[in-house]
Design an enzyme around this catalytic site. Structure first.
Site, PDB file in Angstrom:
ATOM      1  CG  ASP A 117     -95.492  24.069  29.284  1.00  0.00           C
ATOM      2  OD1 ASP A 117     -94.295  24.370  29.114  1.00  0.00           O
ATOM      3  OD2 ASP A 117     -96.139  24.395  30.298  1.00  0.00           O
ATOM      4  CG  ASP A 178     -90.442  26.334  32.762  1.00  0.00           C
ATOM      5  OD1 ASP A 178     -89.923  27.342  33.259  1.00  0.00           O
ATOM      6  OD2 ASP A 178     -91.105  25.526  33.424  1.00  0.00           O
TER       7      ASP A 178
END
Length: 400
Positions: A117, A178
């Site tokens: 991330d 994601d």
């Protein structure tokens, strides 16, 4: 990206296109009023969240402050940059610049950076700072984050591993939907440095995501495992969705948004057609107000809505519409659906202006299986809601 079975299949026909197109569309004055309401809520929390950051999700609608240690911290800094662009007010820039230094310190000290991330963290904070102000500190921090992200690339599998120590057998070879939005950091780094290795890794990962995470019907797995040594596909599962065979709404929204954002760097028409297939699957499974339930296996009450997934999807639909030819039969519906979602979120899902730390969008879901952040504000939902408003009210260059 090659024309895999997933990308080459036909789109599911939109079932409610006429209804969506017939809805009255908010005018600029209404969108400006919603934008002003969002900026007022940012102002109320600005002092609290200059040295600190909001938690990923609220409690009772209020975010507690935290240090720069979570995967979500970039969303608030991204909101500050969006507020600066939307208003021209220096207070937002000054607060964002303070936070950019925090991100530089975080990557230098390697504070919780062993995950994929880093794009969420550094595109919205430091790449934005470089693009908007020419911040060398932001540029160097973002490049350091991109180099760190490259350490998670598994060449045999052709993916960036999502979570965990690379030697952890439970996490080995795991990619998640994601990650589409983490890839722009690598493409940006390749352009900035001239090093093709960043681009090669991103190209490989997006191809594997399109081939394996997207199912034949254009629904998506949340997570998919590859053998890190042989590159063989192992299988898909969920982590935050209802079941391994259902379609987690936020994951589908990541797909609708992420494939077109990658297309800005990798101009492959297959990426856009794949995103359109995901968008049609998503739109065909929405409640009447077009704000999704937390998993698309559910299409109405009493199942919890996820305003954060709706905000992500609205941005994705606008990005997808931008990339499609004017003659595409679904393009206008995507734009109309995004407008309707943003209007509904602004009229029915906005939290009242309250104490410092109060969130922006009610009825979000962080992690339903673990009952974390359910029916709360989620900081990524607040970010994407503001991004959608900025997209709709001005010409905007993404930080992604």
């Amino acid at each position: 990206m090659s024309q895999s079975a997933s990308s080459a299949a036909a789109r599911e026909p939109l079932r409610r296109a006429e209804e969506i197109l017939a809805r009255p569309r908010p005018d600029r004055a209404k969108l400006d009023a919603i934008l002003a309401a969002v900026l007022a809520r940012i102002d109320a929390s600005l002092d609290l969240f200059t040295e600190a950051f909001p938690r990923p999700s609220s409690e009772g609608g209020v975010y507690a402050p935290m240090d720069n240690t979570e995967w979500t911290n970039g969303f608030w800094t991204g909101m500050l940059w969006l507020a600066f662009e939307a208003s021209g007010q220096s207070r937002y820039r000054l607060a964002a610049e303070r936070q950019v230094e925090s991100f530089r310190d975080r990557i230098e000290r390697e504070v919780n950076v062993d995950h994929h991330d880093l794009g969420f963290l550094y595109s919205l904070s430091c790449v934005a700072a470089w693009k908007l102000t020419g911040s060398m500190s932001g540029r160097e921090a973002a490049l350091a984050a991109a180099r760190r992200l490259m350490t998670r690339y598994l060449p045999a599998a052709g993916i960036i591993q999502a979570w965990g120590d690379l030697s952890d057998p439970e996490q080995a070879g795991r990619m998640i939907i994601d990650c589409n939005l983490n890839l722009p950091l690598l493409y940006w780094a390749s352009e900035e440095t001239g090093d093709p290795a960043f681009r090669i890794a991103a190209d490989s990962h997006i191809a594997q995501a399109g081939k394996h995470i997207v199912r034949p019907d254009a629904s998506t797995f949340h997570t998919f495992y590859m053998d890190p040594n042989t590159g063989e596909a192992v299988g898909g599962k969920t982590h935050q969705g209802f079941s391994d065979s259902s379609c987690w709404a936020r994951g589908q929204a990541w797909g609708v948004s992420g494939f077109p954002l990658v297309h800005r760097y990798k101009a492959d028409p297959a990426l856009i057609e794949l995103a359109a297939r995901l968008a049609n699957y998503f739109l065909n499974r929405l409640p009447d107000d077009l704000i999704c339930c937390w998993d698309l296996v559910f299409t109405n009450a009493p199942h919890e809505r996820d305003s954060s997934a709706a905000a992500i999807a609205a941005c994705g639909l606008l990005e997808l519409a931008r990339a499609l030819p004017l003659a595409d039969p679904d393009r206008e519906t995507y734009e109309a659906a995004a407008l309707a979602m943003v209007e509904t979120l602004g009229e029915r899902y906005l939290l009242p202006l309250g104490q410092p730390g109060t969130g922006i969008l009610a009825h979000g879901v962080y992690h339903m299986p673990n009952r974390v952040g359910v029916d709360e504000a989620c900081i990524w939902g607040d970010y994407f809601f503001l991004e959608a408003l900025v997209r709709l009210t001005r010409v905007w260059e993404p930080y992604w």
